[in-house]
Design a protein around this motif. Structure first.
Motif, PDB file in Angstrom:
ATOM      1  N   ARG A  75       0.828  -1.199   0.000  1.00  0.00           N
ATOM      2  CA  ARG A  75       0.000   0.000   0.000  1.00  0.00           C
ATOM      3  C   ARG A  75       0.871   1.261   0.000  1.00  0.00           C
ATOM      4  N   SER A  76       0.513   2.203  -0.827  1.00  0.00           N
ATOM      5  CA  SER A  76       1.327   3.405  -0.991  1.00  0.00           C
ATOM      6  C   SER A  76       0.433   4.568  -1.376  1.00  0.00           C
ATOM      7  N   LEU A  77       0.944   5.774  -1.143  1.00  0.00           N
ATOM      8  CA  LEU A  77       0.227   6.960  -1.582  1.00  0.00           C
ATOM      9  C   LEU A  77       0.290   7.138  -3.088  1.00  0.00           C
ATOM     10  N   VAL A  78       1.216   6.434  -3.738  1.00  0.00           N
ATOM     11  CA  VAL A  78       1.368   6.526  -5.185  1.00  0.00           C
ATOM     12  C   VAL A  78       0.287   5.712  -5.875  1.00  0.00           C
ATOM     13  N   GLY A  79      -0.358   6.296  -6.887  1.00  0.00           N
ATOM     14  CA  GLY A  79      -1.396   5.581  -7.615  1.00  0.00           C
ATOM     15  C   GLY A  79      -0.835   4.807  -8.791  1.00  0.00           C
ATOM     16  N   PHE A  80      -1.710   4.130  -9.494  1.00  0.00           N
ATOM     17  CA  PHE A  80      -1.348   3.384 -10.693  1.00  0.00           C
ATOM     18  C   PHE A  80      -1.650   4.226 -11.926  1.00  0.00           C
ATOM     19  N   GLY A  92       5.009  12.670 -33.523  1.00  0.00           N
ATOM     20  CA  GLY A  92       5.003  12.429 -32.096  1.00  0.00           C
ATOM     21  C   GLY A  92       3.845  11.551 -31.670  1.00  0.00           C
ATOM     22  N   LEU A  93       3.395  11.771 -30.437  1.00  0.00           N
ATOM     23  CA  LEU A  93       2.415  10.887 -29.822  1.00  0.00           C
ATOM     24  C   LEU A  93       1.438  11.715 -29.004  1.00  0.00           C
ATOM     25  N   SER A  94       0.148  11.362 -29.095  1.00  0.00           N
ATOM     26  CA  SER A  94      -0.886  12.013 -28.295  1.00  0.00           C
ATOM     27  C   SER A  94      -1.385  11.015 -27.250  1.00  0.00           C
ATOM     28  N   LEU A  95      -1.417  11.444 -25.975  1.00  0.00           N
ATOM     29  CA  LEU A  95      -1.787  10.547 -24.886  1.00  0.00           C
ATOM     30  C   LEU A  95      -2.922  11.143 -24.058  1.00  0.00           C
ATOM     31  N   LEU A  96      -3.776  10.262 -23.561  1.00  0.00           N
ATOM     32  CA  LEU A  96      -4.772  10.629 -22.557  1.00  0.00           C
ATOM     33  C   LEU A  96      -4.517   9.715 -21.365  1.00  0.00           C
ATOM     34  N   LEU A  97      -4.103  10.297 -20.239  1.00  0.00           N
ATOM     35  CA  LEU A  97      -3.622   9.534 -19.094  1.00  0.00           C
ATOM     36  C   LEU A  97      -4.501   9.760 -17.872  1.00  0.00           C
ATOM     37  N   SER A  98      -4.672   8.704 -17.081  1.00  0.00           N
ATOM     38  CA  SER A  98      -5.412   8.798 -15.827  1.00  0.00           C
ATOM     39  C   SER A  98      -4.626   8.112 -14.725  1.00  0.00           C
ATOM     40  N   GLU A  99      -5.173   8.177 -13.524  1.00  0.00           N
ATOM     41  CA  GLU A  99      -4.519   7.601 -12.358  1.00  0.00           C
ATOM     42  C   GLU A  99      -5.558   6.844 -11.539  1.00  0.00           C
ATOM     43  N   ALA A 100      -5.191   5.652 -11.072  1.00  0.00           N
ATOM     44  CA  ALA A 100      -6.097   4.822 -10.276  1.00  0.00           C
ATOM     45  C   ALA A 100      -5.620   4.788  -8.829  1.00  0.00           C
ATOM     46  N   ARG A 101      -6.546   5.002  -7.905  1.00  0.00           N
ATOM     47  CA  ARG A 101      -6.231   4.961  -6.469  1.00  0.00           C
ATOM     48  C   ARG A 101      -7.341   4.219  -5.721  1.00  0.00           C
ATOM     49  N   GLY A 102      -7.057   3.901  -4.458  1.00  0.00           N
ATOM     50  CA  GLY A 102      -8.061   3.270  -3.606  1.00  0.00           C
ATOM     51  C   GLY A 102      -8.530   1.925  -4.131  1.00  0.00           C
ATOM     52  N   TRP A 191       5.360   3.188 -17.164  1.00  0.00           N
ATOM     53  CA  TRP A 191       3.953   2.967 -16.810  1.00  0.00           C
ATOM     54  C   TRP A 191       2.988   3.446 -17.889  1.00  0.00           C
ATOM     55  N   ALA A 192       3.430   4.396 -18.741  1.00  0.00           N
ATOM     56  CA  ALA A 192       2.556   4.909 -19.806  1.00  0.00           C
ATOM     57  C   ALA A 192       2.870   4.292 -21.165  1.00  0.00           C
ATOM     58  N   GLY A 193       3.604   3.177 -21.173  1.00  0.00           N
ATOM     59  CA  GLY A 193       3.893   2.492 -22.432  1.00  0.00           C
ATOM     60  C   GLY A 193       5.190   2.964 -23.054  1.00  0.00           C
ATOM     61  N   SER A 194       5.310   2.788 -24.366  1.00  0.00           N
ATOM     62  CA  SER A 194       6.545   3.154 -25.067  1.00  0.00           C
ATOM     63  C   SER A 194       6.237   3.469 -26.524  1.00  0.00           C
ATOM     64  N   LEU A 195       7.215   4.063 -27.179  1.00  0.00           N
ATOM     65  CA  LEU A 195       7.123   4.354 -28.613  1.00  0.00           C
ATOM     66  C   LEU A 195       8.324   3.715 -29.290  1.00  0.00           C
ATOM     67  N   ASP A 196       8.074   2.804 -30.218  1.00  0.00           N
ATOM     68  CA  ASP A 196       9.138   2.114 -30.946  1.00  0.00           C
ATOM     69  C   ASP A 196       9.706   3.062 -31.999  1.00  0.00           C
ATOM     70  N   LEU A 197      10.915   3.560 -31.766  1.00  0.00           N
ATOM     71  CA  LEU A 197      11.500   4.532 -32.687  1.00  0.00           C
ATOM     72  C   LEU A 197      11.980   3.902 -33.982  1.00  0.00           C
ATOM     73  N   VAL A 198      12.308   2.615 -33.965  1.00  0.00           N
ATOM     74  CA  VAL A 198      12.698   1.931 -35.198  1.00  0.00           C
ATOM     75  C   VAL A 198      11.512   1.891 -36.161  1.00  0.00           C
ATOM     76  N   VAL A 199      10.353   1.522 -35.635  1.00  0.00           N
ATOM     77  CA  VAL A 199       9.131   1.514 -36.442  1.00  0.00           C
ATOM     78  C   VAL A 199       8.763   2.931 -36.856  1.00  0.00           C
ATOM     79  N   GLN A 200       8.927   3.890 -35.937  1.00  0.00           N
ATOM     80  CA  GLN A 200       8.595   5.283 -36.229  1.00  0.00           C
ATOM     81  C   GLN A 200       9.452   5.818 -37.370  1.00  0.00           C
ATOM     82  N   ARG A 201      10.749   5.503 -37.348  1.00  0.00           N
ATOM     83  CA  ARG A 201      11.639   5.972 -38.415  1.00  0.00           C
ATOM     84  C   ARG A 201      11.288   5.320 -39.747  1.00  0.00           C
ATOM     85  N   ALA A 202      10.870   4.059 -39.712  1.00  0.00           N
ATOM     86  CA  ALA A 202      10.468   3.381 -40.949  1.00  0.00           C
ATOM     87  C   ALA A 202       9.212   4.031 -41.531  1.00  0.00           C
ATOM     88  N   ARG A 203       8.264   4.396 -40.660  1.00  0.00           N
ATOM     89  CA  ARG A 203       7.046   5.076 -41.122  1.00  0.00           C
ATOM     90  C   ARG A 203       7.379   6.428 -41.737  1.00  0.00           C
TER      91      ARG A 203
END
Length: 285
Positions: A75-80, A92-102, A191-203
């Motif tokens: 248990r921690s004060l830090v959320g998911f 680049g990349l567009s993200l919509l991020l949230s946080e889960a607690r309790g 925690w928010a995933g990743s962006l494959d730059l090899v694939v990005q450069r190929a695109r």
């Protein structure tokens, strides 16, 4: 200076990461699974280490028990951290991020997902809010080494991640350029995933080549930027054709007296018309 910049970036990241949400992976889940019978103990422990549930439905009861124990023990004060939406573009990349607690139990990612989503958080009994706070972006090198590329601020869950901004940040601190990295890891421990730059450069290469073939962009620049592209020979031919057309236009300008022979020879280091133009005047007077 580059080494000092890297150390400073990593120290700063340590402060920032402490304020970020976390992912679902567990470093040492032994306490949560120690009372489970084998083979479920081994399976659920592996799921907790990955932060991802197996595709099968075996050990469902044991898994739920372990997830509740893991939450009580960790248990921690830090959320998911949650990713509601991630859209990759060429720039680049567009993200919509949230946080889960309790949460009622420790959430695990669905099979094949890089990050926790709303479904997993709701299934774990968490309450959810849009995330506002820092996000650490780390560049991953081919050998697995990580460099903090940028720390950005997320406001009400929304983030537009610009690759040009990351490239400038790396350059200003004397760090490897963006092409040196194979992946961008988003958030502390990804925690928010990743962006494959090899694939990005190929695109990007495909888009650049297609644009040049439609008559847009500079073919010579494209052939230098993407020399290994499967259509590189076609692009080099287009670049040569474009160069010859410019030379022909300049040759006619010399013949009309609108361009001096000297200027032509300065402009075109290689040209099949060099001898012809050189004979038209004394270019190096």
């Amino acid at each position: 200076m580059a080494g000092a910049g890297l150390v400073a970036a990593l120290l700063f990241a340590g402060v920032v990461e402490a304020r970020e949400p976390r992912g679902s992976a567990v470093g040492e889940p032994r306490a949560a699974v120690q009372e489970l019978a084998s083979p479920c103990r081994e399976q659920v422990a592996a799921e907790l280490r990955r932060g991802e549930v197996d595709a099968g439905v075996q050990c469902e009861v044991e898994r739920r028990l372990a997830l509740r124990r893991q939450l009580r023990g960790g248990r921690s004060l830090v959320g998911f951290g949650l990713v509601e939406r991630a859209t990759a573009g060429l720039a680049g990349l567009s993200l919509l991020l949230s946080e889960a607690r309790g949460c009622a139990r420790w959430p695990l990612r669905l099979p094949g997902r890089e990050a926790l989503g709303l479904f997993e958080a709701k299934a774990a009994g968490c309450w959810i809010r849009r995330y506002t706070g820092p996000l650490t972006v780390a560049g991953v090198l081919p050998d697995g080494g990580r460099v903090v590329a940028l720390v950005v601020e997320v406001v009400e869950g929304h983030l537009e991640l610009d690759l040009a901004r990351i490239a400038v940040s790396l350059d200003r601190r004397g760090l490897p350029d963006l092409d040196a990295f194979v992946r961008l890891e988003l958030g502390a421990d990804g925690w928010a995933g990743s962006l494959d730059l090899v694939v990005q450069r190929a695109r990007l290469a495909d888009w650049h080549v297609a644009s040049v073939q439609r008559g847009r962009g500079v073919a010579a620049l494209c052939s230098v930027r993407h020399p290994e592209h499967r259509q590189a020979d076609v692009v080099r031919t287009l670049a040569l054709t474009a160069s010859l057309r410019r030379q022909e236009a300049d040759l006619r300008a010399v013949q009309r007296g609108e361009l001096t022979p000297r200027r032509f020879l300065e402009r075109h280091a290689w040209s099949p018309y060099r001898q012809l133009v050189a004979a038209m005047g004394a270019p190096w007077e």
